[in-house]
Design a protein around this motif. Structure first.
Motif: not given
Length: 298
Positions: A63-68
């Motif tokens: 998730v950290a790769k996709e959202v702030n």
């Protein structure tokens, strides 16, 4: 117990026992849908009762790769709520989210409008149409009472206590509060109610809803966003604004004019004073003015 059945039980718990709104329940559910999608894409077959902190950590890394960080923190918060529910209901003995930390996001200060900019938005409304009178009344109510957009669209005629100078608001978690309403805001509501709304063909179930669309039904949140954004374009307002901007401006202007922070907290319906402090951010110039005006050693 599989994911579908336990998520349905969780949704019922959020709605019935915690009294959360439909939108909030949907947001919590969306966090779980993202987790299920991750499990499916990675061919991980595990029940909600057996999923480990290692698997959840892998999900959070993805998730950290996709959202702030702010969105990541919201997803983690949603998952923590779900697994706390499982422990509370004795579905699990352990909480796999217990050691997972939420990323620091800092305090995001929302945009605010000046009184002149708010006046400009309202003056840009086309009052030659019936919707214009309604839109003016809605913007005056958003700014004049500091309402959330969800509170505006669900406001009832039976919630208006103009003789006492208050309106009754049902906020998050179905918690009710009384908010003062000025004579100016009352005037525009009554003008809309007595000259426009009275001529609408009101659909069944919406007789008591104050602000209606042209089909006689409750307005959607998205419609309020659209109305305000279109007005911003009309006056070339170079700011990203939403209905929440008017709520934040309400609080900021009150504080700048000397209102007590606790009073603002009650009007906004915040459980914590910390939340109110985020809304009513102060610039250093204003803080200096407060110090020079009120400190005994000035």
């Amino acid at each position: 117990m599989n994911w579908d059945s336990i998520i349905k039980s969780y949704q019922s718990y959020l709605k019935i026992e915690r009294g959360l709104s439909k939108n909030t329940v949907e947001n919590y559910s969306f966090d779980l849908e993202r987790l299920l999608l991750f499990l499916s894409q990675n061919e991980i077959v595990v029940s909600p009762l057996k999923i480990t902190d290692e698997i959840i950590q892998q999900f959070i890394y993805s998730v950290a790769k996709e959202v702030n960080p702010r969105s990541q923190a919201r997803i983690i918060s949603g998952l923590k709520s779900f697994f706390k529910y499982l422990v509370f209901e004795d579905y699990r003995d352990d909480d796999p989210m217990e050691l997972i930390e939420t990323p620091k996001t800092g305090r995001k200060l929302p945009d605010t409008l000046t009184v002149e900019e708010i006046d400009g938005l309202i003056q840009a409304i086309d009052l030659s149409s019936n919707e214009g009178e309604r839109n003016r009344a809605m913007l005056e109510t958003l700014y004049g009472c500091g309402l959330r957009v969800s509170e505006l669209v669900t406001l009832k005629i039976s919630d208006l206590f103009f003789e006492e100078g208050f309106i009754k608001i049902t906020g998050k978690g179905n918690k009710q509060r009384l908010v003062p309403i000025s004579d100016v805001t009352q005037k525009y509501i009554l003008l809309y109610k007595n000259t426009v709304r009275i001529h609408l063909s009101i659909q069944k179930g919406f007789d008591d809803t104050l602000f209606l669309n042209r089909r006689g039904k409750q307005l959607t949140r998205a419609m309020i966003f659209t109305i305000i954004k279109n007005l911003a374009v009309t006056i070339d307002l170079n700011k990203t604004i939403s209905p929440h901007t008017l709520r934040h401006s309400f609080a900021t202007h009150l504080l700048e004019n000397g209102a007590d922070l606790r009073a603002i907290q009650l009007m906004l319906g915040h459980e914590s004073i910390t939340t109110t402090e985020i809304y009513v951010h102060l610039d250093r110039t204003f803080l200096t003015q407060v110090m020079n005006s009120f400190h005994p050693r000035k």
